[in-house]
Scaffold this active site. Structure first.
Site, short mmCIF file in Angstrom:
data_model
loop_
_atom_site.label_atom_id
_atom_site.label_comp_id
_atom_site.label_asym_id
_atom_site.label_seq_id
_atom_site.Cartn_x
_atom_site.Cartn_y
_atom_site.Cartn_z
N ASN B 75 0.91 -1.16 -0.09
CA ASN B 75 0.02 -0.05 0.03
C ASN B 75 0.79 1.25 -0.26
OD1 ASN B 75 -0.65 1.76 2.59
ND2 ASN B 75 0.24 -0.19 3.22
N PHE B 135 6.56 4.27 13.89
CA PHE B 135 8.07 4.83 13.68
C PHE B 135 8.40 3.84 12.46
CE2 PHE B 135 9.69 5.97 18.16
CZ PHE B 135 8.95 7.22 17.95
N CYS B 137 6.29 3.38 9.21
CA CYS B 137 5.43 3.49 7.77
C CYS B 137 6.85 3.97 7.01
CB CYS B 137 4.54 4.73 7.66
SG CYS B 137 3.78 5.19 6.09
N CYS B 351 8.39 -34.73 -6.09
CA CYS B 351 9.40 -34.99 -5.10
C CYS B 351 10.72 -35.54 -5.83
CB CYS B 351 9.01 -36.07 -3.93
SG CYS B 351 8.42 -37.90 -4.74
N CYS B 387 11.20 -32.50 -0.36
CA CYS B 387 10.12 -33.41 -1.07
C CYS B 387 8.67 -33.25 -0.53
CB CYS B 387 10.65 -35.06 -0.86
SG CYS B 387 11.37 -35.54 0.57
#
Lengths: 448, 422
Positions: B75, B135, B137, B351, B387
Site C-alpha cells: 500500500n 516509527f 511507515c 518429489c 520433497c
C-alpha cells in the site's frame, strides 16, 4: 388410421432444436480457465501425457494458460496434435488424460484438461495466425486418401516439412468422422470445417472432395503420380445384425443417421421415430440415442447384448445418455425385427447372462415396440477400394509397422483403417507419425 | 475453555486479537463493526497534525500466487487524511461505548518535542487505553522525515519515546520498522526511551509488481508508481524472526511485544504468541475477508490452548523461545529421513524431480508392474525436507527423525577451524 410407423421430422420447434444441438459443453471463460489451470500440479513425467495417444505436454500447456501465455500453450498442444481443437471436444478424456490425472487419484476431480486444451486452441484459431510455418519446398508431392483426422494430421506435418500434399476424400465435405460421425453438439458451429481451414492455411495442401478410391482413381494411379501415398480411408462398412427383418423400413444404420443429422443445418428436416431402439454399446450408439432424444423422440432405448461393464461407451457417455432420458438395457441380444407391410413395428430380444465367463442368451424373450431401429454394432474396414492382394491385411485392417508403413513401398496407412483404438486422437497420432516416416523415407531416398 | 483475556503493557482486552493501525481502523464506522464482530481491540489509524495529509487514488498493489489472491499486499496510503478533531471525537465515542476493548491510538507527528506535547493531551482526553508510536511507515511519510525515517535511527527512537513518556501517563507501544539491518537496535532504543512495549513489524519497503503496459510500478497513479509498504501472509516469516529475536535477547527479554505481520489464522496467532508476542495485530486478512475472520481466530486459539493445556495467554507467550537458538547450537548429529506413504502417493513425480534436479538425487523413479513408484534412497537423503514441502498430498511424505546417540555442535566439530575443547 393406424399412426404407425410414427416417424416424422419437425418434432420440436426450431428454438428447441437450436438449444438441443448447440455446444453441449460451452468453453471456459478466461477466469474459469485460470482457476482450473492453477489446479494442475505440473507433474513431472506426468501420467496424463502418457495417457494421451499424441503425447501432448499437458502440464506444459496448462502452465502457459496459468501464466497467461496462451500462444505458448497452443503451440505446445498443436506441435503434438494439430487437431487439438477437435480432440479437446471429442476425446473421451475420462479414459485418457483426465482419467490419469493425479487429481483423479487424489480427489476424483481431475483437472479438466480437455476444456483447457479447448481454451488454448480456440485462442489460437481465433487469433487468425499460424503457429507453424513451412520448410522450404521439397518438390515432393504426397497423396492422402481420406480427409479425416488421420489424413489431415498427416497432411499438416508433411506440409510443415515442405512437401506438397493432395488429399482426396470420398464425401462432399472434408473432415471424415469429425464432419459426419460425431454428435452435432460435440462439434457445433461448423467447427470441423474451421479446423480444416486452420490446418490448410499453412499452405501446400490441396483438398479434392467427391473423389473415391477404386472408382475415380486407383492406388496404382496414385503411386504413379505421387512420391508417396497415405491411406486414411477409415471404415466404410457397417456390421449387420444378421437377423430377420433387417431390411424393414425404419431400420437404419446409426452412422447414416448421425451423418444425415450432421448434414442438416438445423436438424428440423431429419425424421425421427416416436419410439426409437438403438442396438449397440459403443459411443456411436450413445451419440445416436442422445441425438434421437434431442430430435424429439419420446422413448429411446439403447439395448446392449452384454453387461454394462463390457460396453465400449465410457461411463461419462453412459451417464450423458441417461441424463438425456435414454433408457439403457443390458444383457439383451436382438432376435428379430417384426414389421407390417414391410415397415418396422417391433424388435424382439433374448435376455442373456454370464455363464462360465461367457455370455449365454437363454433367459426368455421380450419385445419392444419401435418406430425406428438404429443399428450401432460396429463398423468394418472395407478393402475393396484397394487392388486386392497388393497390401497385406491384418485382422481385417491394413497391416502397418509402428510408423504407418504398409507392406507396399512408399504406401502408408493410419487411422481407423489400421489396427488400434478407433479414437480421433489415435488417428491424429497415426497421421502425424506416418508423415514423419514419409519425410524420413523420402529424405533418405534423396540422400542415397 | 482457555482464558483469552489479555493484559498487555497495562492495556486490557477480552482477547489478544487487535486490528492493526491501517485502513480498517480509520473511522468510527469501521471500528464499531470490528468491535461488534469480536475483535479484542484496535489500534486506530495513525493520527497526525492538522492540516491532514492527502491520499492518492489507486493505493494498493497485490501479490497473487498460483491462484491465491493477496498472498502479499502493498500500500501507498499515508496516515489518516481526516481532521484530527474528527478522529479524536470518534475515538472518544467508541471508547465510551466499548470500555472493555483496547482502544490504542497510533500517532505520527514531526520529530519536534512540541509537536508531541501538543497531541498527547488531546489523545489522553479521549479515554484511549494507550498509544502506539508509528516509527514504521516506510513510504510517503518517511520522505517527510517521519515514520520509518525515525525508526531507522535508534537515537531518534529513543529520544522521541522519552519525550512521549515524559508527557503522558498512557501506556506507550513503539511500532518498529523492519527496514533495518538489526531489529535489536531500534528495539533496544525503544526500551531505553521508556517504551512499555514494542509492536512489529510495520510494512516492508516494496515494489509489489510492475504494470508491463504502463511500464510503471503498481499501484499506478496517473502513469507513475512509487514504492509502498508490503504486508500480508508473505511477510509472516520475516515478522516471526524479528519478534523472536527481541523475545530471546537478554537485553530486551520481558519487553511486551505486539506481534504483527501476515497473521491470518489462529495458527499464525499461536506461532506469534509462542515466539514471544503478547497481543496480535491483524490487517491484511481482515481487508481480504472482512472482520468476521476473528471468530475462528478466537475459537481456534482457544481450542488449541485447551488441547495443549494452556489456561491463559501468558502461558503461551514465549513458549518456543528456549528452542529458538543460534545455528551453531544445532546438533550436527541429528538426522531425519524422508518416508513416502506409497498408498497416499498420487504419482505426480514432484518429489523426484525436486530432489533430482535441485537436491541430492535421493528419490528414485521406478516402475512396478507398469505403475509409477517413487522411493527414497536413504543413503543419499540428507533430510532436507524439500520433497515433503513440494508433495501436494498432506502427510504423504513425512520426515522421520533417526535415533541420535550424541550431541555435536559446530563449536565442537572437528571441521571447525576454531574448534572449542569438547
Amino acid at each position: 388410421m393406424d399412426p404407425r410407423p410414427d416417424i416424422a421430422a419437425n418434432r420440436l420447434s426450431p428454438h428447441c432444436l437450436a438449444i438441443n444441438f448447440a455446444d453441449a459443453h460451452p468453453p471456459l471463460t478466461g477466469g474459469q480457465a485460470s482457476i482450473e489451470a492453477d489446479r494442475c500440479y505440473f507433474c513431472y513425467d506426468a501420467p496424463c501425457v502418457e495417457a494421451c495417444p499424441t503425447g501432448i505436454d499437458i502440464p506444459g500447456f496448462i502452465r502457459g494458460i496459468a501464466t497467461g501465455n496462451l500462444a505458448g500453450a497452443a503451440h505446445t498442444i498443436l506441435e503434438s496434435n494439430i487437431l487439438g481443437g477437435s480432440c479437446a471436444r471429442v476425446c473421451p478424456t475420462e479414459i485418457l488424460c483426465e482419467g490419469a490425472c493425479v487429481r483423479t487419484a487424489q480427489e476424483e476431480k481431475p483437472v479438466v484438461i480437455g476444456a483447457l486444451q479447448r481454451h488454448a486452441t480456440d485462442w489460437q484459431m481465433d487469433s487468425g495466425t499460424q503457429p507453424f510455418s513451412r520448410a522450404a519446398e521439397t518438390g515432393r508431392h504426397i497423396a492422402i486418401v481420406g480427409a479425416g483426422p488421420a489424413g489431415l494430421a498427416c497432411a499438416h506435418r508433411l506440409a510443415m516439412h515442405g512437401h506438397a500434399v493432395t488429399i482426396l476424400d470420398a464425401r462432399p465435405r472434408a473432415g471424415g468422422l469429425n464432419e459426419y460421425g460425431i454428435a452435432a453438439y460435440k462439434l457445433p458451429d461448423d467447427f470441423a470445417q474451421h479446423e480444416i481451414d486452420f490446418i490448410a492455411a499453412i499452405g501446400g495442401i490441396t483438398i479434392q472432395t467427391d473423389r473415391i478410391l477404386g472408382r475415380d482413381v486407383t492406388l496404382a494411379d496414385l503411386e504413379a503420380a505421387y512420391d508417396a501415398v497415405f491411406l486414411a480411408i477409415g471404415q466404410a462398412g457397417v456390421r449387420m445384425l444378421g437377423i430377420e427383418g433387417e431390411n424393414l423400413d425404419g431400420v437404419m444404420n446409426a452412422v447414416d443417421f448421425i451423418a444425415g443429422l450432421r448434414a442438416s443445418a438445423t436438424g428440423a428436416d431429419v425424421p425421427i421415430g416416436r419410439r426409437v431402439v438403438v442396438i449397440g454399446g459403443g459411443n456411436t450408439a450413445i451419440d445416436a440415442a442422445v441425438q434421437a432424444r434431442r430430435l424429439g423422440a419420446e422413448e429411446v432405448t439403447l439395448v446392449y447384448r452384454r453387461g454394462a461393464e463390457t460396453m465400449s461407451a465410457t461411463g461419462v457417455e453412459k451417464a450423458w445418455a441417461q441424463t438425456n432420458g435414454v433408457t439403457i438395457r443390458t444383457w439383451a441380444a436382438p432376435l428379430r425385427l417384426d414389421g407390417v407391410d414391410g415397415t418396422l413395428r417391433s424388435v424382439t430380444f433374448t435376455r442373456g447372462r454370464l455363464h462360465d465367463g461367457r455370455p449365454v442368451h437363454d433367459q426368455g424373450n421380450f419385445t419392444l415396440e419401435a418406430d425406428m431401429v438404429l443399428k450401432a454394432v460396429g463398423q468394418l474396414f472395407l478393402a475393396d477400394p484397394l487392388d486386392r492382394g497388393t497390401i497385406a491385411i491384418e485382422n481385417g485392417r491394413i497391416a502397418v509397422d509402428d510408423q504407418g508403413r504398409t507392406t507396399r513401398s512408399l504406401v502408408y496407412a493410419g487411422g481407423d483403417c489400421t489396427p488400434g483404438a478407433d479414437l480421433t486422437v489415435v488417428a491424429v497420432r497415426d497421421g502425424r507419425n506416418a508423415a514423419e516416416a514419409i519425410h524420413a523415407d523420402l529424405t533418405a531416398a534423396t540422400g542415397a | 475453555m482457555a482464558d483469552l483475556r489479555s493484559l498487555f503493557a497495562g492495556i486490557r482486552s477480552p482477547n489478544p486479537f487487535w486490528l492493526a493501525s491501517a485502513p480498517p481502523t480509520d473511522k468510527e464506522y469501521n471500528v464499531r463493526r470490528a468491535l461488534e464482530a469480536g475483535w479484542g481491540g484496535v489500534v486506530w489509524k495513525t493520527l497526525g497534525e492538522d492540516p491532514p495529509v492527502v491520499n492518492v487514488s489507486s493505493r494498493y498493489g497485490a501479490f497473487n500466487y498460483n491462484g491465491n489472491r493477496l498472498v502479499g499486499l502493498n500500500n501507498i496510503e499515508l496516515i489518516t487524511d481526516r481532521p484530527l478533531a474528527v478522529n479524536l471525537a470518534e475515538i472518544k465515542s467508541v471508547k465510551r461505548d466499548h470500555p472493555d476493548r483496547a482502544i490504542v491510538v497510533s500517532l505520527m507527528v514531526p520529530c519536534v518535542e512540541e509537536s508531541w506535547k501538543r497531541i498527547l493531551p488531546l489523545v489522553e482526553e479521549t479515554g484511549a487505553d494507550g498509544i502506539e508510536l508509528n516509527f514504521g511507515c516506510p513510504h510517503g511519510m518517511s520522505e517527510r522525515n517521519m515514520g520509518s525515517a525515525v525508526g531507522q535511527v535508534p537515537e531518534y527512537v529513543e529520544m522521541v519515546t522519552r519525550w512521549v513518556k515524559q508527557n503522558t501517563r498512557m501506556p506507550t507501544i513503539v511500532k518498529l520498522t523492519p527496514n533495518i539491518t538489526d531489529i535489536m537496535q531500534p528495539a533496544g532504543a525503544a526500551l531505553r526511551g521508556g517504551a512499555d512495549a514494542v509492536s512489529l513489524i510495520n510494512t516492508i519497503q516494496s515494489v509489489v509488481a510492475v504494470d508491463l503496459d504502463a511500464m510503471a510500478p503498481m499501484p499506478v497513479v496517473g502513469g507513475l508508481g512509487t514504492h509502498g509498504g508490503y504486508c500480508g501472509p508473505a511477510v509472516k516469516p520475516i515478522a516471526l524472526r524479528m519478534v523472536g529475536e527481541i523475545a530471546r535477547n537478554p537485553d530486551t527479554r520481558g519487553l511486551p511485544i505486539s506481534g504483527i505481520g501476515g497473521i491470518s489464522t489462529w495458527r499464525d496467532a499461536a506461532e506469534f504468541l509462542v515466539m514471544g508476542a503478547g497481543t496480535l495485530q491483524v490487517c491484511t486478512a481482515a481487508m481480504h475477508y472482512g472482520f468476521r475472520i476473528v471468530e475462528d481466530m478466537i475459537t481456534g486459539l482457544s481450542n488449541w490452548m485447551d488441547q495443549k493445556g494452556f489456561a491463559a495467554i501468558d502461558d503461551v507467550t514465549g513458549r518456543a523461545i528456549p528452542n529458538f537458538v543460534n545455528w551453531n547450537q544445532l546438533n550436527l548429529k541429528f538426522k531425519t529421513l524422508a518416508k513416502i506413504d506409497q498408498d497416499a502417493c498420487i504419482k505426480c513425480g514432484l518429489c523426484h524431480i525436486a530432489c533430482e534436479d535441485t537436491s541430492h538425487q535421493a528419490i528414485a523413479r521406478l516402475r512396478r508392474d507398469g505403475t509409477r513408484r517413487y522411493e527414497v534412497i536413504d543413503e543419499e537423503c540428507v533430510g532436507c525436507n524439500l520433497c515433503a514441502h513440494v508433495c501436494p498430498v498432506g502427510d504423504c511424505i513425512t520426515m522421520v527423525p533417526q535415533p541420535v546417540d550424541e550431541v555435536l555442535t559446530w563449536p565442537h566439530h572437528p571441521n571447525n577451524p576454531a574448534q572449542a575443547a569438547k
